[in-house]
Design an enzyme around this catalytic site. Structure first.
Site, PDB file in Angstrom:
ATOM      1  N   ASP A  76       0.843  -1.194   0.000  1.00  0.00           N
ATOM      2  CA  ASP A  76       0.000   0.000   0.000  1.00  0.00           C
ATOM      3  C   ASP A  76       0.881   1.248   0.000  1.00  0.00           C
ATOM      4  O   ASP A  76       0.458   2.323   0.410  1.00  0.00           O
ATOM      5  CB  ASP A  76      -0.918  -0.018   1.226  1.00  0.00           C
ATOM      6  CG  ASP A  76      -2.096   0.941   1.093  1.00  0.00           C
ATOM      7  OD1 ASP A  76      -2.551   1.155  -0.044  1.00  0.00           O
ATOM      8  OD2 ASP A  76      -2.560   1.464   2.120  1.00  0.00           O
TER       9      ASP A  76
ATOM     10  N   LYS B 258      -0.610  -0.834  -4.786  1.00  0.00           N
ATOM     11  CA  LYS B 258      -1.406   0.367  -5.040  1.00  0.00           C
ATOM     12  C   LYS B 258      -0.707   1.219  -6.091  1.00  0.00           C
ATOM     13  O   LYS B 258       0.514   1.371  -6.073  1.00  0.00           O
ATOM     14  CB  LYS B 258      -1.575   1.184  -3.761  1.00  0.00           C
ATOM     15  CG  LYS B 258      -2.278   2.523  -4.003  1.00  0.00           C
ATOM     16  CD  LYS B 258      -2.827   3.110  -2.738  1.00  0.00           C
ATOM     17  CE  LYS B 258      -1.762   3.665  -1.830  1.00  0.00           C
ATOM     18  NZ  LYS B 258      -2.386   4.297  -0.628  1.00  0.00           N
TER      19      LYS B 258
END
Length: 220
Positions: A133, A173
């Site tokens: 992330d 991400k």
């Protein structure tokens, strides 16, 4: 004045965000946990017995979700009470508050000392799932931001190539915009199966998206 209005709007949206409320209610450190949860429920990424590495883990909501999922699959006759059926290793440049059953390593995963700590925990095992992330500090300059985003994706891809099992998976991400197609192409060069994911927990106004790669084409 415009900045103050923006901050007020953001604060209003944040306070009234159903995922923020749910995270507070369920004990997650950030609403990002529900992005991973939705993707996991769709793609069945997290399973008992896995070795999972969480890159850019702080504040820890993805590791929390993975930990809870592996705790559900715990074999009570073989695992200590309160433990998990699997291994989770979280890495970040920033400090992170401890999470039960999660190994945290603070530092740059490109550096030898951090890699040695990682190898000590892995004990020769390959990794089933890498989740990232990570996000850069965005400047608002499209070309500069695209380069920073692509760089972080490159780091995750390199890490996955070096540590994943042949049938392992990488979830990262990224952001739609300049450079996105190049990132997707790099995933296709490295993985047999590549799919974009836009979970409902990602804010509508955000260009944030995720790319999932499965099954290395040239495993080490």
């Amino acid at each position: 004045m415009a900045k103050n209005r923006f901050n007020q709007h953001w604060l209003h949206d944040h306070i009234n965000d159903p995922y923020v409320k749910m995270a507070q209610r369920e004990g997650y450190r950030a609403r990002a946990a529900y992005k991973l949860k939705e993707i996991d429920e769709q793609d069945k990424l997290i399973r008992p017995g896995q070795v999972i590495v969480d890159l850019g883990a702080t504040p820890g909501s993805w590791s929390q979700y993975a930990r809870n999922k592996l705790a559900q699959g715990k074999k009570r006759d073989t695992q200590r009470e309160g433990g998990i059926d699997g291994t989770i290793i979280a890495l970040d440049l920033l400090p992170m508050e401890p999470i039960a059953d999660v190994h945290f390593i603070q530092g740059d995963f490109r550096e030898d000392d951090v890699l040695r700590q990682l190898e000590d925990v892995l004990e020769g095992r390959a990794v089933d799932l890498v989740i990232s992330d990570m996000a850069p500090n965005l400047s608002g300059v499209a070309s500069a931001d695209a380069a920073r985003i692509e760089h972080l994706c490159d780091l995750a891809l390199e890490f996955a190539q070096n540590h994943l099992k042949p049938d392992g998976a990488l979830l990262v991400k990224c952001f739609h915009g300049s450079g996105y197609s190049q990132i997707v192409e790099k995933f296709k060069q490295q993985f047999k199966v590549v799919a974009p994911r836009k979970p409902k927990a990602s804010r509508d106004k955000s260009s944030e998206t995720f790319i999932l790669g499965r099954q290395l084409k040239q495993p080490r």
